[in-house]
Design a protein around this motif. Sequence first.
Motif, mmCIF file in Angstrom:
data_model
loop_
_atom_site.group_PDB
_atom_site.id
_atom_site.type_symbol
_atom_site.label_atom_id
_atom_site.label_comp_id
_atom_site.label_asym_id
_atom_site.label_seq_id
_atom_site.Cartn_x
_atom_site.Cartn_y
_atom_site.Cartn_z
ATOM 1 N N GLY A 1 0.795 -1.213 0.000
ATOM 2 C CA GLY A 1 0.000 0.000 0.000
ATOM 3 C C GLY A 1 0.827 1.262 0.000
ATOM 4 N N THR A 2 1.022 1.790 1.215
ATOM 5 C CA THR A 2 1.648 3.095 1.371
ATOM 6 C C THR A 2 2.932 3.252 0.578
ATOM 7 N N SER A 3 3.849 2.310 0.726
ATOM 8 C CA SER A 3 5.165 2.521 0.126
ATOM 9 C C SER A 3 5.073 2.544 -1.391
ATOM 10 N N LEU A 4 4.118 1.850 -1.945
ATOM 11 C CA LEU A 4 3.961 1.856 -3.404
ATOM 12 C C LEU A 4 3.492 3.225 -3.888
ATOM 13 N N VAL A 5 2.399 3.698 -3.326
ATOM 14 C CA VAL A 5 1.818 4.941 -3.854
ATOM 15 C C VAL A 5 2.639 6.166 -3.495
ATOM 16 N N THR A 6 3.512 6.066 -2.524
ATOM 17 C CA THR A 6 4.374 7.200 -2.188
ATOM 18 C C THR A 6 5.787 7.012 -2.761
ATOM 19 N N GLY A 7 5.948 6.090 -3.687
ATOM 20 C CA GLY A 7 7.235 5.940 -4.370
ATOM 21 C C GLY A 7 8.335 5.398 -3.477
ATOM 22 N N SER A 8 7.963 4.772 -2.367
ATOM 23 C CA SER A 8 8.938 4.172 -1.441
ATOM 24 C C SER A 8 10.107 5.112 -1.140
ATOM 25 N N GLY A 9 9.765 6.282 -0.627
ATOM 26 C CA GLY A 9 10.799 7.247 -0.245
ATOM 27 C C GLY A 9 11.112 8.267 -1.323
ATOM 28 N N ALA A 10 10.616 8.046 -2.522
ATOM 29 C CA ALA A 10 10.858 8.991 -3.620
ATOM 30 C C ALA A 10 9.530 9.276 -4.315
ATOM 31 N N PRO A 11 8.691 10.119 -3.695
ATOM 32 C CA PRO A 11 7.320 10.298 -4.191
ATOM 33 C C PRO A 11 7.215 11.063 -5.504
ATOM 34 N N THR A 12 8.295 11.622 -5.986
ATOM 35 C CA THR A 12 8.268 12.272 -7.295
ATOM 36 C C THR A 12 9.565 11.933 -8.012
ATOM 37 N N ALA A 13 9.481 11.820 -9.338
ATOM 38 C CA ALA A 13 10.654 11.380 -10.089
ATOM 39 C C ALA A 13 11.650 12.515 -10.319
ATOM 40 N N GLY A 14 11.263 13.738 -10.036
ATOM 41 C CA GLY A 14 12.205 14.851 -10.171
ATOM 42 C C GLY A 14 12.559 15.201 -11.609
ATOM 43 N N MET A 15 11.681 14.860 -12.538
ATOM 44 C CA MET A 15 11.955 15.241 -13.929
ATOM 45 C C MET A 15 11.658 16.726 -14.139
ATOM 46 N N VAL A 16 12.382 17.312 -15.045
ATOM 47 C CA VAL A 16 12.202 18.728 -15.389
ATOM 48 C C VAL A 16 11.879 18.856 -16.874
ATOM 49 N N TYR A 17 11.396 20.026 -17.257
ATOM 50 C CA TYR A 17 10.967 20.307 -18.647
ATOM 51 C C TYR A 17 11.739 21.531 -19.071
ATOM 52 N N LYS A 18 12.781 21.326 -19.840
ATOM 53 C CA LYS A 18 13.712 22.413 -20.097
ATOM 54 C C LYS A 18 13.761 22.772 -21.569
#
Lengths: 440, 440
Positions: free
Chosen positions: B312-329
Amino acid sequence: MSTALLTDKYELTMLAAALRDGSAHRHCTFEVFARRLPEGRRYGVVAGTGRFLEALEDFTFDDDALASVSGFLDPATLEFLASYRFAGDVDGYAEGELYFPESPVLSVHGSFAECVILETLVLSILNHDSAVASAAARMVSAAEGRPLIEMGSRRTHEQAAIAAARAAWIAGFAGTSNLAAQRAYGVPALGTSAHAFTLLHTTDAGPDERAARDRSERSAFAAQVDALGVGTTLLVDTYDITAGVANAIAVAGPELGAVRIDSGDLGVLVRQVRDQLDALGATGTKIVVSSDLDEFAIAALRAEPVDSYGVGTSLVTGSGAPTAGMVYKLVEVDGRPVQKRSAHKESHGGRKAALRLAKPSGTVVEEVVYRQGHRPEIGGKLTARPLTVELVRAGTRVGGDTDLAAARDRVAAGLRSLPWDGLGLSKGDPAIPTRLPAPA
Amino acid sequence: MSTALLTDKYELTMLAAALRDGSAHRHCTFEVFARRLPEGRRYGVVAGTGRFLEALEDFTFDDDALASVSGFLDPATLEFLASYRFAGDVDGYAEGELYFPESPVLSVHGSFAECVILETLVLSILNHDSAVASAAARMVSAAEGRPLIEMGSRRTHEQAAIAAARAAWIAGFAGTSNLAAQRAYGVPALGTSAHAFTLLHTTDAGPDERAARDRSERSAFAAQVDALGVGTTLLVDTYDITAGVANAIAVAGPELGAVRIDSGDLGVLVRQVRDQLDALGATGTKIVVSSDLDEFAIAALRAEPVDSYGVGTSLVTGSGAPTAGMVYKLVEVDGRPVQKRSAHKESHGGRKAALRLAKPSGTVVEEVVYRQGHRPEIGGKLTARPLTVELVRAGTRVGGDTDLAAARDRVAAGLRSLPWDGLGLSKGDPAIPTRLPAPA
């Protein structure tokens, strides 16, 4: 839009089994609470209550929803769902209230059938929105009155972004970058330009790269000032910050609204930029900073001449606690308290309500959770403020805020009411203890 | 539903300024990439591409959207938005591909005006979905072929939950608890009952509490088996697990499908329960575990007789990394590479594509990012697989998957292609290095 499929399958299979053996009609209370705060947090902020009450009104199974669950449910269950409309009661903390471990944040009362199928909807909304609001409140208190702008939409799911902006606003943020949040909830939308706008104005470098960059930057700044006026915020760190500030004032004049710095060692840069602006006569030009800020970085900049903060990733991801960890537990069946008895997962049976005790100064001292009908006498000089309010009666909404201002005021009042160490950002215990009723 | 307001305000103010000075019509390439993977991660999984392509088709400003931005935009900008429909090109990694630092995951080509306003939509979707898929893939590899069930809806925003279930499915999960994800994407929905269902069947304790609990549990189990058949999964840890297993088999017989354990020291309990089931003749009854599992807990249970995992929790919250940190440049303007030059935020200019090099065995060795039109010669025995595919041409979708099976296959193939240490769960470097083009 129906919200009925925002549901875990097991709620409907439990419903089917309970309808079949008649237990579905027992009168139940489900309680939403967090067993603990995220590690080291001293308080939480309830958010999402208003969104839940709206989603509850849309929790009906239309033909499309029924068709998509017909493959695994019997006719009696489908018939129940077809005419489903929540007809029970909901009580809970008003949106924007602080909460602590075991605070009965929301209680849902009705038949097992009508209550059990709301679990996922209730928890999704409250866990997400409370996680964001709780992180946001820490940032607001760290900023000590300086405005914060929510700009994390790009770092979270596109619909979660709207709810995050709403939660941040409730917690005291000054606005959001997100246009849908302005449209849906009236949160002020803010923002001016990105590095792309300066880069767009690139010109042939020629022999003098520095001169070409200055041309690019001044051309971009001129276009922005022309379109948005000198009150705008110019982003000065695309190339070199010192040159950027000089270009900004050269183009906009000393009446420029603000400059934004989005990279580098902000503590050092902000002071340099302030000095440079002042030396250029732009004493009224403000400084906005935004670069992976969280509550700790915000606090670390307190002594610097920052005028406002833009906060993205850490806000929408709950600054290390992306979900509030609230659960939805059956606590009472036909007036009888029930609770799970496995190790480490005690939940306290019985329908409950809560009071918050405060000293005459307004500083809170204790959260008192009591069994419904057993409100304790509070002696001495402490005041006891009831936290549990009526939200829905017989399926009809009777409470909850009609706009977000009341919730926003509640967070501000809640933060003011904490004992001094309750606002600490370091890891600590809950700001006040929770007194629980004796086990049922 | 229009997706046009899922946008940060500054994109529209930049648009206004760029329309005013004519720069809006310059031909641009914006690139989506992650400067780095979340701390210690060895690979990422691209997810959300299909959702973005759908959202792009709905990115039009209807009257409602226009009205909500009319307060801060000039007539020319509003006119542009009223007739807006993306008419440019999109290239990118196919959904389900692995990615590494600087991988050009998506590229958007067109006028500045038509590209700049997509930033938030692109990033919200890819950052969320890729974060979940990347965490999910680690769990899938940790489970070594045992099925995983996504059950985290209650721990994330209600709409993000649907996207999370989709991302987990792509990454190799066997199903989800979320009914809306089944409806929207055909992800198999799974799930049977919660502790509430056993507690609902509470009876008067009388003098023998243990006997009362057994009655309650057996009554609940009987109702569930009656409704769902003996193939169902009974939750055995509401009171005492040993008694729960005995009650389950007493009620359902040794043909019971599975038991679920949702609390306690799973490593110890699973083995005890397996022994107990076998002793009761229920040798085919499976064991499902679910209790704050993440990839590490899953791996730690490898030696135990677990049949499937609920996460549950760890899956939907990215297991410690809730966002992939991609940028649009913005990386290219009218054919000229551009890049920001502040410290610590180098982005590499120019329109790019990528290859992945592999040994004859299929094991990948390097990610090669190159400037468009400058594809490097790959010598020796290495194969070079192009990663960049056409997704949209002149506003019309020409690529991307029509169902999720292809993306699911791609993740599985990607995991198989990693060098052995690329699947390590501990903190490490990216599984393969990325070769970047020389600075433009």
